[in-house]
Design a protein around this motif. Structure first.
Motif, PDB file in Angstrom:
ATOM      1  N   VAL A  38      42.099 -14.751  54.520  1.00  0.00           N
ATOM      2  CA  VAL A  38      42.508 -15.817  53.598  1.00  0.00           C
ATOM      3  C   VAL A  38      44.022 -15.782  53.374  1.00  0.00           C
ATOM      4  O   VAL A  38      44.689 -16.827  53.346  1.00  0.00           O
ATOM      5  N   ARG A  39      44.574 -14.598  53.209  1.00  0.00           N
ATOM      6  CA  ARG A  39      46.025 -14.479  53.014  1.00  0.00           C
ATOM      7  C   ARG A  39      46.792 -14.922  54.257  1.00  0.00           C
ATOM      8  O   ARG A  39      47.870 -15.503  54.155  1.00  0.00           O
ATOM      9  N   SER A  40      46.210 -14.647  55.439  1.00  0.00           N
ATOM     10  CA  SER A  40      46.901 -15.011  56.678  1.00  0.00           C
ATOM     11  C   SER A  40      46.976 -16.515  56.868  1.00  0.00           C
ATOM     12  O   SER A  40      47.826 -17.004  57.633  1.00  0.00           O
ATOM     13  N   TYR A  41      46.087 -17.257  56.184  1.00  0.00           N
ATOM     14  CA  TYR A  41      46.047 -18.709  56.376  1.00  0.00           C
ATOM     15  C   TYR A  41      46.531 -19.470  55.141  1.00  0.00           C
ATOM     16  O   TYR A  41      46.044 -20.555  54.828  1.00  0.00           O
ATOM     17  N   GLY A  42      47.464 -18.873  54.409  1.00  0.00           N
ATOM     18  CA  GLY A  42      48.190 -19.631  53.400  1.00  0.00           C
ATOM     19  C   GLY A  42      47.870 -19.347  51.953  1.00  0.00           C
ATOM     20  O   GLY A  42      48.635 -19.752  51.072  1.00  0.00           O
ATOM     21  N   PRO A  70      37.027 -15.037  48.857  1.00  0.00           N
ATOM     22  CA  PRO A  70      35.929 -14.274  49.481  1.00  0.00           C
ATOM     23  C   PRO A  70      34.711 -14.106  48.580  1.00  0.00           C
ATOM     24  O   PRO A  70      33.582 -14.026  49.064  1.00  0.00           O
ATOM     25  N   LEU A  71      34.934 -14.069  47.262  1.00  0.00           N
ATOM     26  CA  LEU A  71      33.804 -13.920  46.343  1.00  0.00           C
ATOM     27  C   LEU A  71      32.928 -15.163  46.322  1.00  0.00           C
ATOM     28  O   LEU A  71      31.724 -15.067  46.056  1.00  0.00           O
ATOM     29  N   THR A  72      33.506 -16.326  46.598  1.00  0.00           N
ATOM     30  CA  THR A  72      32.692 -17.542  46.617  1.00  0.00           C
ATOM     31  C   THR A  72      31.690 -17.518  47.766  1.00  0.00           C
ATOM     32  O   THR A  72      30.585 -18.058  47.646  1.00  0.00           O
ATOM     33  N   VAL A  73      32.050 -16.867  48.879  1.00  0.00           N
ATOM     34  CA  VAL A  73      31.132 -16.780  50.016  1.00  0.00           C
ATOM     35  C   VAL A  73      29.957 -15.872  49.668  1.00  0.00           C
ATOM     36  O   VAL A  73      28.788 -16.238  49.834  1.00  0.00           O
TER      37      VAL A  73
END
Length: 240
Positions: free
Chosen positions: A53-57, A67-70
């Motif tokens: 997630v951090r790598s994509y903005g 990640p917790l939503t997944v």
């Protein structure tokens, strides 16, 4: 014990308690193993998804929460399916679709984390997510089946203890027989329907299929079963 009666004492065999203890040990040890594996897998899977997630903005709080939503989607969908299974109602299609979507998302995020190291790296990175989902579903399966094991445990076999005193003249024996009580032939739906529509039955009215589906939250087949049962109560003249 008196000589005239010559009773036979029945001592209960330890077979049933031993089987119950074994079942309890298996159940709790399996649950502990599943929880341990799921905990480790959840930590690793979260770290992988967080870096992706951090790598994509995303950064800051958003990167930590996405990640917790997944995982939360997988948990919520599984709990809806568990609730439906325990109530004997059809599983909502939305719960199945969202569970599949959550599994696909967590596997994809973990695989993307290791994709820079090739196919093997992607598979290794995706393994914690698969272990997490598999462990969680195993735990849900155990919860669904909990309480059904006792029905298949055999009754204890009594062991007679005979009085070996040679001075006692044999007489009539008395053996206590345990007669199992008949179980209620009605299933949970019929009991619930009779209680829910007691007022309608009292005035001689059978609820409609739509009313049964709405108030009992069941599908068409189960609603038809409940209505047939309620109609049979009125036909027999036994309103609740």
């Amino acid at each position: 014990m008196t000589a005239s009666a010559h009773d036979i004492d029945l001592k209960c065999s330890p077979t049933r308690p031993r089987l119950v203890d074994t079942e309890r040990l298996i159940r709790w040890s399996t649950a502990l193993a599943v929880i341990c594996v799921a905990t480790v897998a959840a930590i690793v899977s979260y770290r992988h998804a967080y870096h992706v997630v951090r790598s994509y903005g995303e950064d800051g709080v958003a990167a930590r929460l996405v990640p917790l939503t997944v995982d939360g989607l997988i948990y919520a969908s599984s709990m809806v399916m568990l609730h439906s299974a325990r109530r004997g109602t059809p599983v909502p299609r939305l719960a199945r679709w969202l569970l599949g979507l959550g599994i696909a998302a967590t596997v994809a995020a973990n695989a993307a984390h290791g994709l820079a190291h090739g196919l093997v790296g992607a598979l290794v990175a995706a393994w914690p997510a698969l272990a997490l989902v598999g462990s969680y579903e195993l735990l849900m399966l155990m919860v669904r089946n909990m309480g059904r094991v006792s029905a298949v445990i055999p009754d204890a076999v009594p062991e007679p203890i005979l009085d070996t005193d040679p001075d006692i003249v044999p007489g009539p024996t008395r053996i206590a027989l345990v007669v199992p009580q008949p179980s209620d032939p009605r299933d949970e739906l019929e009991v619930q329907a009779e209680s829910e529509f007691a007022d309608e039955l009292a005035i001689g009215r059978t609820p409609t299929i739509r009313e049964i589906r709405s108030r009992l939250r069941v599908g068409q087949p189960r609603a038809q079963q409940a209505r047939a049962y309620l109609s049979s109560l009125l036909a027999d003249g036994e309103p609740a």
